[in-house]
Design an enzyme around this catalytic site. Structure first.
Site, PDB file in Angstrom:
ATOM      1  N   GLU A  56      -4.727  -2.409  -1.689  1.00  0.00           N
ATOM      2  CA  GLU A  56      -4.621  -3.635  -2.473  1.00  0.00           C
ATOM      3  C   GLU A  56      -4.155  -3.362  -3.902  1.00  0.00           C
ATOM      4  O   GLU A  56      -4.436  -2.301  -4.463  1.00  0.00           O
ATOM      5  CB  GLU A  56      -5.994  -4.321  -2.538  1.00  0.00           C
ATOM      6  CG  GLU A  56      -6.545  -4.696  -1.183  1.00  0.00           C
ATOM      7  CD  GLU A  56      -8.025  -5.043  -1.222  1.00  0.00           C
ATOM      8  OE1 GLU A  56      -8.460  -5.823  -0.352  1.00  0.00           O
ATOM      9  OE2 GLU A  56      -8.735  -4.522  -2.107  1.00  0.00           O
ATOM     10  N   ASP A 228     -15.515  -7.844   2.252  1.00  0.00           N
ATOM     11  CA  ASP A 228     -14.532  -7.967   1.167  1.00  0.00           C
ATOM     12  C   ASP A 228     -13.094  -7.988   1.647  1.00  0.00           C
ATOM     13  O   ASP A 228     -12.173  -7.700   0.888  1.00  0.00           O
ATOM     14  CB  ASP A 228     -14.725  -6.832   0.156  1.00  0.00           C
ATOM     15  CG  ASP A 228     -14.614  -5.453   0.799  1.00  0.00           C
ATOM     16  OD1 ASP A 228     -14.351  -5.379   2.017  1.00  0.00           O
ATOM     17  OD2 ASP A 228     -14.804  -4.453   0.085  1.00  0.00           O
TER      18      ASP A 228
END
Length: 349
Positions: A56, A228
């Site tokens: 990410e 998450d």
């Protein structure tokens, strides 16, 4: 020149400051920035998913500074001698785009995650909370334990992990804090029984139900940290339905958090609004509160600005020519010729 903070420098910085103090000061920095939430240009992180993990990029900025973090999440890394989460980040001037800091963020992310949990718990947990359950005893667990012990008055923590070796490691690392009582539980249900605060910090990329409705007691505050990314949860949906749920950045949490199990109109409360005093947190002592934490870029911005200030104050790190110095700002080609300046790295302390 750009200040470069590698792992040994970060380790020295944490040791110089002390882990509990570092967590407390970082929590204060995060809270300060959350209160200034409207000043920031925000977006959900950009994620590239695979079957075994995710990589990410997490950007955020205000009028003065831009920050981003590169971070991964690969639960199977531990079988390869690698950490599940590895990260680095950059802090830059908005006015020029010049990078003022390049820093490791694996160690720092662990510290910022527990600091964010602390910020949420200070606002949401019952003030008389003294007993905590910690489900998942991996790389983040000691940080969570110390945050709540040092700054929230937690005196006793019941710990559980399906991997007994992870619990062994946690108990060994926390033996340096004799005022914190650690209780090894035989199951999640045993650990959470009688807990005022429950932190779930598991790593598997799966739809898991670590906490079920029968485990929840009136007045609990739940820090749900492990869920998450899409396809990864820790809480039974009914735990959420029966609680007041708080989030960091709602557009991101809808996709990645435990609330991904629920309809888009399921009500949540922005944590920043509670911290700014415009929204109520806990409404009564017996209410169950959930911090559905996925990690947001503003927390990394706070971390990078704190690390930058502390390393400058202590003259720690290296000076790196990360971008070319412009003797002639219109001549970049000169850096391809012999005799041109080359990148240098100089430790400043």
């Amino acid at each position: 020149m750009t200040r470069f903070v590698d792992v040994p420098t970060m380790s020295r910085l944490v040791q110089d400051i002390g882990v509990p103090r570092f967590i407390g000061e970082l929590a204060d920095a995060i809270q300060q920035d959350f209160v200034r939430w409207p000043e920031f240009d925000k977006s959900a992180r950009v994620a590239n998913h695979s079957e075994i993990g995710v990589i990410e990029l997490m950007p955020v900025s205000n009028a003065k500074r831009y920050a981003f973090k590169y971070v991964n999440g690969h639960p199977s890394n531990t079988t390869r001698g690698l950490y599940t989460v590895m990260a680095f980040g950059v802090l830059a001037e908005v006015e020029t785009g010049y990078p003022v800091l390049l820093s490791e963020l694996a160690v720092a992310t662990a510290l910022r995650t527990c600091a964010t949990s602390l910020v949420a718990a200070r606002a949401l947990a019952r003030p008389d909370a003294r007993r905590m359950a910690l489900i998942g005893n991996g790389a983040q667990s000691e940080f969570q334990a110390l945050a709540f012990h040092s700054h929230l008055g937690i005196e006793e923590i019941a710990v559980y992990d399906v991997d007994a070796r992870a619990t062994d490691k946690l108990v060994r690392n926390l033996s340096a804090y004799p005022s914190l009582k650690i209780i090894r539980a035989g199951s999640t249900a045993e650990a959470v029984r009688g807990a005022d605060i429950v932190t779930t910090v598991t790593a598997d990329k799966a739809y898991a139900t670590i906490l079920t409705p029968g485990m929840i007691e009136p007045g609990m505050h739940i820090n749900a940290i492990g869920g998450d990314c899409p396809g990864k949860t820790e809480l039974h949906a009914d735990v959420l339905r029966n609680a007041r749920v708080f989030v960091e950045y709602e557009p991101q949490t809808r996709i990645e958090g435990d609330i991904q199990q629920l309809p888009q109109d399921f009500p949540v409360v922005d944590l920043w609004r509670v911290l700014a005093g415009t929204e109520t947190g806990r409404q009564r002592a017996d209410q169950v509160t959930v911090f559905d934490s996925v990690g947001f870029a503003l927390e990394d911005y706070s971390t990078l600005r704190y690390v930058h200030a502390q390393t400058e104050k202590r003259n720690l790190g290296m000076s790196v020519e990360l971008v070319p110095w412009a003797e002639d700002p219109k001549d970049l080609f000169r850096h391809t010729r012999s005799g041109a300046s080359h990148a240098v790295m100089r430790r400043v302390a």
